[in-house]
Design an enzyme around this catalytic site. Sequence first.
Site, PDB file in Angstrom:
ATOM      1  N   ASP B   9       0.868  -1.165   0.000  1.00  0.00           N
ATOM      2  CA  ASP B   9       0.000   0.000   0.000  1.00  0.00           C
ATOM      3  C   ASP B   9       0.915   1.228   0.000  1.00  0.00           C
ATOM      4  OD1 ASP B   9      -2.363   1.687   0.498  1.00  0.00           O
ATOM      5  OD2 ASP B   9      -1.480   1.912   2.491  1.00  0.00           O
ATOM      6  N   LEU B  10       0.421   2.357  -0.546  1.00  0.00           N
ATOM      7  CA  LEU B  10       1.281   3.540  -0.684  1.00  0.00           C
ATOM      8  C   LEU B  10       1.109   4.535   0.471  1.00  0.00           C
ATOM      9  CD1 LEU B  10       3.387   4.989  -2.358  1.00  0.00           C
ATOM     10  CD2 LEU B  10       1.552   5.957  -3.764  1.00  0.00           C
ATOM     11  N   ARG B  39      -7.512  13.349   6.151  1.00  0.00           N
ATOM     12  CA  ARG B  39      -7.311  11.948   5.838  1.00  0.00           C
ATOM     13  C   ARG B  39      -8.565  11.123   6.160  1.00  0.00           C
ATOM     14  NH1 ARG B  39      -5.361   7.661   2.994  1.00  0.00           N
ATOM     15  NH2 ARG B  39      -4.671   5.950   4.314  1.00  0.00           N
TER      16      ARG B  39
END
Lengths: 222, 222
Positions: B9-10, B39
């Site tokens: 995942d990034l 976020r």
Amino acid sequence: MKPKAVIFDLFGTLLDIASLATAAGKFTRDPAALVATWREKQLAYAFAATIMGRYEDFDALTDRALSFAAQRHGLDMGDRAWEALGAEWERVRPFVDVPAALTLLRERGYTCGVLTNGTPKTAAAALASAGLTAEIETTLSVDSVRVYKPDRRVYDLATTHYGVPASELVFVTANGWDATGAAEFGLHVIWCNRAQAPAETFGAAPAAVVSTLTEIPALLDA
Amino acid sequence: MKPKAVIFDLFGTLLDIASLATAAGKFTRDPAALVATWREKQLAYAFAATIMGRYEDFDALTDRALSFAAQRHGLDMGDRAWEALGAEWERVRPFVDVPAALTLLRERGYTCGVLTNGTPKTAAAALASAGLTAEIETTLSVDSVRVYKPDRRVYDLATTHYGVPASELVFVTANGWDATGAAEFGLHVIWCNRAQAPAETFGAAPAAVVSTLTEIPALLDA
């Protein structure tokens, strides 16, 4: 407008989730924080269950979320305490504006219903505990379609039940994501912005915004 | 095990979203709070978009989430400031353990990839800015399937790309809901529990849990 029915979200809209803090106070000195994590995780699991295609009913997700919240807050609750606290969803207290709003709507000839993520059992018990059973003509639960809001199939339960187009049904919710989801589906949405939150910036906007449910009868009569 | 690839995942796993606080500090005295709301809402909109069946790409949702977060924190940012802050996702800094972990994996012959909610454009720019382009063989984006994690169709991008069963691919993520979603799909999941969070209590459990990415090469060699 004269809608076929005025349909309410249950938890967070008619019933005040924060009232669980009273029962949670037996287990922690910061019950509000425990309840906030509990609710946040309950919804997160409902979204995840829907996206993953792995349905479990809301009572099960509520128990899972409580288990997570207890760990997050460093609480070691025995199994019996968990069960007792989870069962408190059957006794969540109504918001103070609810009885008057529902009575006003009934007196003016509006039919009121509920559309909830909750199970039929817990929703019925919670409505009875809150003294609202007589005011609610029908309770529709996601449990029959096995996905959670804001999936279109949930809102479609209302159009199917009442046999009218979505635009002829009023849907009232205090949850922003529920308001945009229902508006995307086409329901006439009234967002009761109890938390005085900013408007959502993704999804269709609600038709109206109120700060208390007692504003709704006049809004519909206008 | 010797997996066909180790897929990361990034955002939140290789790249540290909290590093956006540096740029956000020009607009507010509490940039960490702004970034946290930003976020949280970005993910909430990704989940909502998937459940509502109303896809918009991650850059668009990031901008919408920033608009919401600015209002929540009482900030009145002009359009230009928004654009500049939104573009900071192309410059999110890597976590300190990332370069060493990727170098160790490469030296031992593992192929590394990325599977991200981000757009191909932003993901490529962010990897380049972080100096990681040479370490990542392929970047797979949800943008090609128009739903977000933890939808199975996203994880299926990896099995399709590498042409192997899910169990032959390692997936590494710091997001609990991503770990359970990928494990439900069948990937061999390593949850990097950067936030020292409790284990998720809904969905399949990850195969392994680490606290830093540099633990992974030895874990795979074992």
